[in-house]
Write an enzyme that holds these catalytic residues in place. Sequence first.
Site, PDB file in Angstrom:
ATOM      1  N   HIS A  72       0.253 -16.294 -14.638  1.00  0.00           N
ATOM      2  CA  HIS A  72       0.380 -17.468 -13.744  1.00  0.00           C
ATOM      3  C   HIS A  72      -0.736 -17.355 -12.706  1.00  0.00           C
ATOM      4  O   HIS A  72      -1.913 -17.370 -13.057  1.00  0.00           O
ATOM      5  CB  HIS A  72       1.802 -17.442 -13.166  1.00  0.00           C
ATOM      6  CG  HIS A  72       2.227 -18.691 -12.452  1.00  0.00           C
ATOM      7  ND1 HIS A  72       1.493 -19.837 -12.403  1.00  0.00           N
ATOM      8  CD2 HIS A  72       3.367 -18.959 -11.736  1.00  0.00           C
ATOM      9  CE1 HIS A  72       2.150 -20.754 -11.689  1.00  0.00           C
ATOM     10  NE2 HIS A  72       3.285 -20.241 -11.273  1.00  0.00           N
ATOM     11  N   HIS A 126      -3.298 -22.750 -21.586  1.00  0.00           N
ATOM     12  CA  HIS A 126      -2.348 -23.255 -20.620  1.00  0.00           C
ATOM     13  C   HIS A 126      -1.141 -23.765 -21.373  1.00  0.00           C
ATOM     14  O   HIS A 126      -1.288 -24.320 -22.465  1.00  0.00           O
ATOM     15  CB  HIS A 126      -2.966 -24.401 -19.799  1.00  0.00           C
ATOM     16  CG  HIS A 126      -2.209 -24.688 -18.555  1.00  0.00           C
ATOM     17  ND1 HIS A 126      -1.093 -25.498 -18.550  1.00  0.00           N
ATOM     18  CD2 HIS A 126      -2.378 -24.257 -17.284  1.00  0.00           C
ATOM     19  CE1 HIS A 126      -0.621 -25.545 -17.315  1.00  0.00           C
ATOM     20  NE2 HIS A 126      -1.373 -24.811 -16.535  1.00  0.00           N
ATOM     21  N   ASP A 132      -8.133 -21.314 -13.261  1.00  0.00           N
ATOM     22  CA  ASP A 132      -8.445 -19.963 -12.772  1.00  0.00           C
ATOM     23  C   ASP A 132      -9.760 -19.430 -13.298  1.00  0.00           C
ATOM     24  O   ASP A 132     -10.271 -18.428 -12.792  1.00  0.00           O
ATOM     25  CB  ASP A 132      -7.329 -18.999 -13.176  1.00  0.00           C
ATOM     26  CG  ASP A 132      -6.061 -19.309 -12.431  1.00  0.00           C
ATOM     27  OD1 ASP A 132      -6.173 -19.670 -11.254  1.00  0.00           O
ATOM     28  OD2 ASP A 132      -4.984 -19.207 -13.025  1.00  0.00           O
TER      29      ASP A 132
HETATM   30  N1  ACO Z   1      -6.637 -15.553 -25.286  1.00  0.00           N
HETATM   31  C1  ACO Z   1      -6.412 -15.364 -26.598  1.00  0.00           C
HETATM   32  N2  ACO Z   1      -5.403 -15.927 -27.271  1.00  0.00           N
HETATM   33  C2  ACO Z   1      -4.576 -16.727 -26.592  1.00  0.00           C
HETATM   34  C3  ACO Z   1      -4.744 -16.977 -25.222  1.00  0.00           C
HETATM   35  C4  ACO Z   1      -5.836 -16.361 -24.563  1.00  0.00           C
HETATM   36  N3  ACO Z   1      -6.050 -16.553 -23.253  1.00  0.00           N
HETATM   37  N4  ACO Z   1      -3.779 -17.807 -24.794  1.00  0.00           N
HETATM   38  C5  ACO Z   1      -3.010 -18.064 -25.844  1.00  0.00           C
HETATM   39  N5  ACO Z   1      -3.487 -17.418 -26.941  1.00  0.00           N
HETATM   40  C6  ACO Z   1      -2.995 -17.492 -28.318  1.00  0.00           C
HETATM   41  C7  ACO Z   1      -1.710 -16.696 -28.493  1.00  0.00           C
HETATM   42  O1  ACO Z   1      -1.993 -15.372 -28.879  1.00  0.00           O
HETATM   43  C8  ACO Z   1      -1.016 -17.490 -29.569  1.00  0.00           C
HETATM   44  O2  ACO Z   1      -1.650 -17.206 -30.805  1.00  0.00           O
HETATM   45  P1  ACO Z   1      -0.776 -17.207 -32.180  1.00  0.00           P
HETATM   46  O3  ACO Z   1      -0.287 -18.617 -32.332  1.00  0.00           O
HETATM   47  O4  ACO Z   1      -1.735 -16.767 -33.226  1.00  0.00           O
HETATM   48  O5  ACO Z   1       0.344 -16.229 -31.950  1.00  0.00           O
HETATM   49  C9  ACO Z   1      -1.370 -18.928 -29.216  1.00  0.00           C
HETATM   50  O6  ACO Z   1      -2.635 -18.856 -28.537  1.00  0.00           O
HETATM   51  C10 ACO Z   1      -0.348 -19.625 -28.332  1.00  0.00           C
HETATM   52  O7  ACO Z   1      -0.123 -18.783 -27.216  1.00  0.00           O
HETATM   53  P2  ACO Z   1       1.199 -18.840 -26.325  1.00  0.00           P
HETATM   54  O8  ACO Z   1       1.365 -17.528 -25.625  1.00  0.00           O
HETATM   55  O9  ACO Z   1       2.360 -19.317 -27.155  1.00  0.00           O
HETATM   56  O10 ACO Z   1       0.837 -19.969 -25.301  1.00  0.00           O
HETATM   57  P3  ACO Z   1       1.640 -20.239 -23.988  1.00  0.00           P
HETATM   58  O11 ACO Z   1       1.598 -21.698 -23.784  1.00  0.00           O
HETATM   59  O12 ACO Z   1       2.959 -19.596 -23.994  1.00  0.00           O
HETATM   60  O13 ACO Z   1       0.794 -19.457 -22.883  1.00  0.00           O
HETATM   61  C11 ACO Z   1      -0.691 -18.915 -21.154  1.00  0.00           C
HETATM   62  C12 ACO Z   1       0.013 -20.044 -21.917  1.00  0.00           C
HETATM   63  C13 ACO Z   1       0.376 -17.925 -20.597  1.00  0.00           C
HETATM   64  C14 ACO Z   1      -1.420 -19.518 -19.961  1.00  0.00           C
HETATM   65  C15 ACO Z   1      -1.646 -18.181 -22.119  1.00  0.00           C
HETATM   66  O14 ACO Z   1      -2.589 -19.098 -22.639  1.00  0.00           O
HETATM   67  C16 ACO Z   1      -2.358 -16.997 -21.439  1.00  0.00           C
HETATM   68  O15 ACO Z   1      -1.798 -15.901 -21.398  1.00  0.00           O
HETATM   69  N6  ACO Z   1      -3.603 -17.231 -20.897  1.00  0.00           N
HETATM   70  C17 ACO Z   1      -4.310 -16.202 -20.197  1.00  0.00           C
HETATM   71  C18 ACO Z   1      -3.756 -16.061 -18.773  1.00  0.00           C
HETATM   72  C19 ACO Z   1      -4.142 -17.233 -17.891  1.00  0.00           C
HETATM   73  O16 ACO Z   1      -5.278 -17.665 -17.836  1.00  0.00           O
HETATM   74  N7  ACO Z   1      -3.119 -17.728 -17.122  1.00  0.00           N
HETATM   75  C20 ACO Z   1      -3.345 -18.815 -16.149  1.00  0.00           C
HETATM   76  C21 ACO Z   1      -2.550 -20.020 -16.495  1.00  0.00           C
HETATM   77  S1  ACO Z   1      -2.979 -21.349 -15.455  1.00  0.00           S
HETATM   78  C22 ACO Z   1      -2.174 -21.097 -14.005  1.00  0.00           C
HETATM   79  O17 ACO Z   1      -1.205 -20.420 -13.883  1.00  0.00           O
HETATM   80  C23 ACO Z   1      -2.739 -21.784 -12.851  1.00  0.00           C
END
Ligand code: ACO
Length: 427
Positions: A267, A308, A365
């Site tokens: 987050h 996201h 971010d």
């Molecule tokens: N890098 C690589 N792979 C990713 C990333 C990433 N940053 N984000 C998602 N994925 C992949 C997952 O591994 C998953 O792959 P799969 O389908 O092969 O298993 C797929 O994309 C879907 O991922 P989820 O975790 O289901 O997506 P979710 O919507 O739950 O997560 C989140 C969103 C938490 C933001 C995620 O993208 C992440 O961890 N990003 C990095 C952290 C980040 O930048 N957070 C800031 C969010 S914005 C904010 O809070 C203001």
Amino acid sequence: MASKFVTPTLTDQPTDGSLPILEGTLGPAAVDIQTLFARQGILAYDPGFRSTASCKSSITFVDGDNGVLLYRGYPIEELAQHSNFVEVAYLLMNGELPTPNQLRTFQNELLDFNLLHDQVMSFFRGFRRDAHPMAVMVGVVGALSAFYHDVIDLQNPADRHRAAIRLIAKMPMIAAASYTYSVGRPQRYPNNELDYSSNFLQMMFGRPNREHKVDPVLARAFDVILILHADHEQNASTSTVRMAASSGANPFACVAAGIASLWGPAHGGANEAVLKMLSEIGTVENIPKVIARAKDKSSSFRLMGFGHRVYKNFDPRSRVIQQQASQVLTHLGIDDPLLEIAMRLEEIATKDEYFVERKLYPNVDFYSGILLRAMGFPVNMFTAVFALARTAGWVSHWLELQSENHGIDRPRQLYVGSGKRSYPANK
Ligand code: ACO
């Protein structure tokens, strides 16, 4: 795990077993399942709330497929260009843009309440000097509930308004003090001649023994950062504030809970993690290795600042912040190699099949850390800045919740533990 399937009956006409559909102003409709358990003895299962609208809200709208973010109907790009944080805070809290008189009154209220009770300063001294500013903020904001508990009647709109104002007004000094304490510098007081953002910057960077002039370009860039982070509908921290508030808890305690939730790297902690990641990448040549690691399913590593839960096209805030970052770097004459790495990483990742397929784009971010670093913020203050901005959203949601007869939030569960068993007689 699913062994049976059920097709819910969705109709326009109420019939036995049918579930009503609720239409919002914008965005997808929602099936109203409130009576599902009472009528059919079955629960809805949605861990992570991917398909659950936890409440009705009229504050912020996000259309993740089209990269749209509206505060009370106004596009974020227009607010970032034409408005300022205090006006945006008023808008979020009250639903409409203020008249000049309303804005002046609101500004004056914020100035009236921007000091911390002197006893609050002793809480800072209770922390280790190297404590993370977010740990300090969780503690100090929670502690404020001890100062303003009996004085808040949640049934009284004037008391609720004052609590919301106190939170927005005091957060800059709390955030600044959580940093100055860690570097052993006495905390400066707010200067009521300055606007909200300039005031925070002088409390953060000014020294007690000399005049501190805030650069107006940096003050404006900071104000834009606050606008962009002010609200984002039912994200984890806002939902935490709302859930804590649903029990009638003290608003300062509710916001402390929101700060705790915001801290995590999935987050608000992501901007800190982005900068660490960019620094570790070090040079443009290392980018392919990092991309490969992010795609490797045997590794838990993720590209920080990418992806996201809601935005599956682009995050409109990331474009505004990228522009701000370039402007500020040019203004300050900084040639930050991390900006080049970030831009190149974005270019490569957004063309890579893995990221395209999963609709993973840079989020707010991704560039905010570069901008904050250029402005002189230490990395561990990035999330604290986010908390400062998001306080406007948290209190707006808190006010919205208080004005409804919502009842306590109490999710149910799908129990998968052991069945009933007897305590062993021979233990
Ligand atoms: N890098 C690589 N792979 C990713 C990333 C990433 N940053 N984000 C998602 N994925 C992949 C997952 O591994 C998953 O792959 P799969 O389908 O092969 O298993 C797929 O994309 C879907 O991922 P989820 O975790 O289901 O997506 P979710 O919507 O739950 O997560 C989140 C969103 C938490 C933001 C995620 O993208 C992440 O961890 N990003 C990095 C952290 C980040 O930048 N957070 C800031 C969010 S914005 C904010 O809070 C203001």
